[in-house]
Design an enzyme around this catalytic site. Structure first.
Site, PDB file in Angstrom:
ATOM      1  N   ARG A 266      -2.218 -12.769  -5.759  1.00 44.79           N
ATOM      2  CA  ARG A 266      -2.724 -13.439  -4.568  1.00 44.79           C
ATOM      3  C   ARG A 266      -2.974 -14.920  -4.819  1.00 44.79           C
ATOM      4  O   ARG A 266      -3.192 -15.671  -3.878  1.00 44.79           O
ATOM      5  CB  ARG A 266      -4.062 -12.796  -4.176  1.00 44.79           C
ATOM      6  CG  ARG A 266      -3.950 -11.716  -3.081  1.00 44.79           C
ATOM      7  CD  ARG A 266      -5.010 -11.932  -2.141  1.00 44.79           C
ATOM      8  NE  ARG A 266      -5.592 -11.040  -1.208  1.00 44.79           N
ATOM      9  CZ  ARG A 266      -5.580  -9.758  -1.033  1.00 44.79           C
ATOM     10  NH1 ARG A 266      -4.904  -8.989  -1.804  1.00 44.79           N
ATOM     11  NH2 ARG A 266      -6.243  -9.195  -0.075  1.00 44.79           N
TER      12      ARG A 266
ATOM     13  N   ARG B 200      -7.752  -3.558  17.342  1.00 44.32           N
ATOM     14  CA  ARG B 200      -7.894  -2.372  16.490  1.00 44.32           C
ATOM     15  C   ARG B 200      -9.258  -1.713  16.652  1.00 44.32           C
ATOM     16  O   ARG B 200     -10.272  -2.402  16.722  1.00 44.32           O
ATOM     17  CB  ARG B 200      -7.769  -2.778  15.016  1.00 44.32           C
ATOM     18  CG  ARG B 200      -6.383  -3.118  14.574  1.00 44.32           C
ATOM     19  CD  ARG B 200      -6.444  -3.217  13.061  1.00 44.32           C
ATOM     20  NE  ARG B 200      -5.313  -3.902  12.506  1.00 44.32           N
ATOM     21  CZ  ARG B 200      -5.279  -4.354  11.254  1.00 44.32           C
ATOM     22  NH1 ARG B 200      -6.323  -4.215  10.470  1.00 44.32           N
ATOM     23  NH2 ARG B 200      -4.211  -4.954  10.801  1.00 44.32           N
TER      24      ARG B 200
ATOM     25  N   LYS C 204       1.861  -5.759   6.832  1.00 48.21           N
ATOM     26  CA  LYS C 204       2.251  -5.627   5.414  1.00 48.21           C
ATOM     27  C   LYS C 204       2.161  -4.166   4.957  1.00 48.21           C
ATOM     28  O   LYS C 204       3.071  -3.666   4.285  1.00 48.21           O
ATOM     29  CB  LYS C 204       1.318  -6.508   4.587  1.00 48.21           C
ATOM     30  CG  LYS C 204       1.732  -6.762   3.186  1.00 48.21           C
ATOM     31  CD  LYS C 204       1.082  -8.020   2.662  1.00 48.21           C
ATOM     32  CE  LYS C 204      -0.426  -8.064   2.844  1.00 48.21           C
ATOM     33  NZ  LYS C 204      -1.169  -7.328   1.829  1.00 48.21           N
TER      34      LYS C 204
ATOM     35  N   ARG D 200     -13.905  -1.884  12.834  1.00 50.33           N
ATOM     36  CA  ARG D 200     -14.233  -1.906  11.397  1.00 50.33           C
ATOM     37  C   ARG D 200     -14.794  -3.269  11.011  1.00 50.33           C
ATOM     38  O   ARG D 200     -14.356  -4.290  11.563  1.00 50.33           O
ATOM     39  CB  ARG D 200     -12.953  -1.694  10.576  1.00 50.33           C
ATOM     40  CG  ARG D 200     -12.818  -0.330   9.986  1.00 50.33           C
ATOM     41  CD  ARG D 200     -11.525  -0.198   9.216  1.00 50.33           C
ATOM     42  NE  ARG D 200     -11.004  -1.459   8.722  1.00 50.33           N
ATOM     43  CZ  ARG D 200      -9.972  -1.556   7.892  1.00 50.33           C
ATOM     44  NH1 ARG D 200      -9.372  -0.483   7.466  1.00 50.33           N
ATOM     45  NH2 ARG D 200      -9.525  -2.721   7.492  1.00 50.33           N
TER      46      ARG D 200
END
Ligand code: AMP
Length: 223
Positions: free
Chosen positions: A88, A127, A13, A162
């Protein structure tokens, strides 16, 4: 062009938002970014939002609705924009519809980047980011691996996952995402605004499919 982008974490996104901004000259409005900045600045909103952000939970509707209303009623009101991460929930969409009406603005489309949950979890597990707070360079173990495994190419610091990208957090965010998104998409489908775009293709072809799905922009008035 006034767009809303909908898609789970890992759907690409953010990348598509950037491409749309560049190609169509739109203003980016990301409620996640605004909230993270409030947390950094320790504003009252930031203090309330911080524990929820950490756990991957949504902040209360009224908090984001007020934040977005302040932006659209303020001197920096975006005219042509892409909204990332807002609305959302259906309640946020209802509030945003009212705000758009008050501001005499109209949404052109809601882009729904569709992707399977397991694909999201697998994508995000690749990631890594540099652990140095002054560097923070992003890596992808397959698409953009570091030269030496586990070490940042730029500053030599160790690479880490992360907190947002830990599988447990990702799965929690996906549950949250589905809880609110189905009703949100139904809301916009009733207005004929939803464009379903598969997020499984390459970034370039996803982008082309988005462009193809958009209504033509009215040209400058001649007369
Ligand atoms: P994002 O960067 O869009 O994934 O947002 C990061 C976090 O900010 C989310 O996990 C939520 O905790 C919070 N957040 C951002 N936008 C909203 C929203 N529209 N409604 C509720 N919470 C939000």
């Amino acid at each position: 062009m006034r767009l809303v982008l909908v898609g789970p974490p890992g759907s690409g996104k953010g990348t598509q938002a950037k491409r749309l901004i560049q190609a169509l000259g739109l203003t980016y409005v990301g409620t996640g970014d605004i909230l993270r900045e409030s947390v950094r600045q320790k504003t009252p909103v930031g203090r309330e939002a911080e524990p929820l952000l950490k756990r991957g939970l949504l902040v209360p509707d009224v908090m984001v609705n007020d934040m977005v209303a302040d932006l659209f009623r303020g001197p920096k009101r975006p005219e042509r924009f892409v909204l990332d991460g807002y609305p959302r929930t259906e309640a946020q969409a209802v509030s945003f519809d009212a705000l758009m009406r008050q501001e005499f603005l109209k949404l052109d489309a809601v882009i729904n980047l569709a992707i399977d949950d397991e694909e999201v979890v697998s994508r995000i597990s690749f990631r890594r980011v540099c652990s140095s707070p002054t560097c923070g360079a992003p890596y992808h173990l397959v698409a953009q691996p570091p030269k030496v495994p586990g070490v940042c190419d730029l500053c030599g610091s160790p690479l880490i996952c992360r907190e947002d990208d830990l599988e447990e957090t990702v799965r929690r965010r996906l549950v949250e995402f589905h809880k609110s998104t189905d009703a949100l998409l139904d809301h916009y489908a009733r207005q004929g605004l939803v464009r379903d775009i598969s997020a499984l293709a390459s970034s370039e072809s996803i982008f082309q499919n988005i462009l193809k799905s958009l209504p033509p922009e009215p040209g400058p008035r001649l007369s």
